[in-house]
Design a protein around this motif. Structure first.
Motif, PDB file in Angstrom:
ATOM      1  N   ALA A 237       0.836  -1.215   0.000  1.00 27.79           N
ATOM      2  CA  ALA A 237       0.000   0.000   0.000  1.00 27.79           C
ATOM      3  C   ALA A 237       0.864   1.257   0.000  1.00 27.79           C
ATOM      4  O   ALA A 237       0.559   2.232  -0.703  1.00 27.79           O
ATOM      5  N   ALA A 238       1.976   1.236   0.760  1.00 31.29           N
ATOM      6  CA  ALA A 238       2.797   2.449   0.875  1.00 31.29           C
ATOM      7  C   ALA A 238       3.417   2.817  -0.473  1.00 31.29           C
ATOM      8  O   ALA A 238       3.529   4.005  -0.809  1.00 31.29           O
TER       9      ALA A 238
ATOM     10  N   GLN B  48      -7.220   7.104  -6.712  1.00 32.21           N
ATOM     11  CA  GLN B  48      -8.014   5.957  -6.248  1.00 32.21           C
ATOM     12  C   GLN B  48      -7.788   4.727  -7.119  1.00 32.21           C
ATOM     13  O   GLN B  48      -7.745   3.603  -6.625  1.00 32.21           O
ATOM     14  N   ARG B  49      -7.650   4.960  -8.413  1.00 31.18           N
ATOM     15  CA  ARG B  49      -7.445   3.833  -9.321  1.00 31.18           C
ATOM     16  C   ARG B  49      -6.174   3.074  -8.964  1.00 31.18           C
ATOM     17  O   ARG B  49      -6.142   1.846  -9.006  1.00 31.18           O
ATOM     18  N   ILE B  50      -5.134   3.820  -8.624  1.00 32.71           N
ATOM     19  CA  ILE B  50      -3.848   3.178  -8.334  1.00 32.71           C
ATOM     20  C   ILE B  50      -3.846   2.564  -6.936  1.00 32.71           C
ATOM     21  O   ILE B  50      -3.442   1.415  -6.752  1.00 32.71           O
ATOM     22  N   THR B  51      -4.318   3.317  -5.957  1.00 33.31           N
ATOM     23  CA  THR B  51      -4.206   2.825  -4.575  1.00 33.31           C
ATOM     24  C   THR B  51      -5.218   1.715  -4.274  1.00 33.31           C
ATOM     25  O   THR B  51      -4.976   0.891  -3.395  1.00 33.31           O
TER      26      THR B  51
ATOM     27  N   ALA C 272       9.862   6.963 -12.246  1.00 35.17           N
ATOM     28  CA  ALA C 272      11.169   6.320 -12.023  1.00 35.17           C
ATOM     29  C   ALA C 272      11.724   6.704 -10.653  1.00 35.17           C
ATOM     30  O   ALA C 272      12.256   5.849  -9.925  1.00 35.17           O
ATOM     31  N   ARG C 273      11.589   7.971 -10.299  1.00 36.43           N
ATOM     32  CA  ARG C 273      12.098   8.411  -8.979  1.00 36.43           C
ATOM     33  C   ARG C 273      11.282   7.805  -7.849  1.00 36.43           C
ATOM     34  O   ARG C 273      11.836   7.330  -6.863  1.00 36.43           O
ATOM     35  N   ALA C 274       9.966   7.787  -8.006  1.00 38.34           N
ATOM     36  CA  ALA C 274       9.098   7.263  -6.942  1.00 38.34           C
ATOM     37  C   ALA C 274       9.404   5.791  -6.669  1.00 38.34           C
ATOM     38  O   ALA C 274       9.292   5.323  -5.539  1.00 38.34           O
ATOM     39  N   LEU C 275       9.814   5.073  -7.722  1.00 41.63           N
ATOM     40  CA  LEU C 275      10.083   3.629  -7.568  1.00 41.63           C
ATOM     41  C   LEU C 275      11.575   3.336  -7.460  1.00 41.63           C
ATOM     42  O   LEU C 275      11.970   2.176  -7.427  1.00 41.63           O
ATOM     43  N   LYS C 276      12.377   4.400  -7.437  1.00 43.48           N
ATOM     44  CA  LYS C 276      13.840   4.255  -7.347  1.00 43.48           C
ATOM     45  C   LYS C 276      14.355   3.278  -8.413  1.00 43.48           C
ATOM     46  O   LYS C 276      15.106   2.341  -8.128  1.00 43.48           O
ATOM     47  N   LEU C 277      13.936   3.497  -9.641  1.00 44.17           N
ATOM     48  CA  LEU C 277      14.356   2.605 -10.731  1.00 44.17           C
ATOM     49  C   LEU C 277      15.792   2.902 -11.131  1.00 44.17           C
ATOM     50  O   LEU C 277      16.243   4.050 -11.044  1.00 44.17           O
TER      51      LEU C 277
END
Ligand code: FMN
Length: 198
Positions: free
Chosen positions: A51-52, A88-91, A158-163
């Motif tokens: 979830a986070a 909402q769609r993503i979470t 990419a940043r949010a997922l540290k790719l």
């Protein structure tokens, strides 16, 4: 699989049933069979269940979306409505799969035109992989929807997922169990409208 082509439809709401890990793996395996330029298979996945992580991704994408939408002729309420729906769609999706493009195996040409064509071909094949994923999901009784949002903000994703560098997010597929509203199927054009006779 032929049946899945005719029954698949985008489903954007899911019930709370968890999606088995092995089942998700089998969907990713279906992408391995998609065609790709020089058989490079230039797609990579991030499977998100926590979830986070969904929250972080949805919030960062929402910030960028707000920034973009402010340039359009929309009221603040309309903007917040769009952002809330996307959040909402993503979470709320049990599984979120981010599909990325990598340039590994891409041919290098001395001219820009052919380099652009090469990138375009790689992008086409990411789409083929996503379609395999969607059809495999349909064939296994899951519901899914392709979201284009990452193409508008791939550095943010990419940043949010540290790719790692060079992994470029192109699409999100949300996945879960749900009920298809067959009556809400999107209409299709006539084949004769799409066929150019020369
Ligand atoms: C490249 C691509 C991007 C899409 N992006 C979104 C999106 O951001 N949000 C969404 O709700 N649906 C998105 N869709 C789903 C389309 O809206 C949907 O496929 C189309 O309306 C036809 O409906 P169907 O999939 O139920 O047959 C996307 C589909 C594709 C192929």
């Amino acid at each position: 699989m032929a049946e899945a082509i005719s029954t698949r439809q985008s489903v954007r709401r899911y019930d709370g049933r968890p999606v088995d890990e092995a089942l998700v793996l089998s969907l990713l395996e279906a992408t391995l069979l998609a065609p790709s330029p020089h058989n490079t298979q230039p797609w990579r996945f991030v499977v998100i269940r926590e979830a986070a992580t969904k929250e972080r991704l949805a919030c960062r994408m929402g910030e960028k979306l707000r920034h973009d939408l402010k340039k359009d002729k929309l009221t603040d309420d309309e903007i917040e409505g769009i952002i809330t729906r996307s959040y909402q769609r993503i979470t709320a999706a049990p599984v979120v799969i981010v599909i990325c493009l990598v340039r590994e195996g891409m041919r290098q040409y001395p001219d820009r035109r052919r380099n652009q064509a090469e990138l375009l071909m790689f992008t086409h094949s990411v789409g083929a992989a996503v379609q395999n994923l969607l059809l495999a999901a349909e064939a296994r009784g899951l519901c899914a929807c392709w979201m284009a949002a990452p193409v508008y903000c791939s550095p943010v994703v990419a940043r949010a997922l540290k790719l790692p560098p060079g992994v470029i997010p192109h699409a999100i597929v949300t996945l879960g169990y749900g009920v298809k509203d067959v009556a809400a199927r999107r209409p299709r054009r006539l084949l004769s409208d799409l066929t150019l006779h020369r």
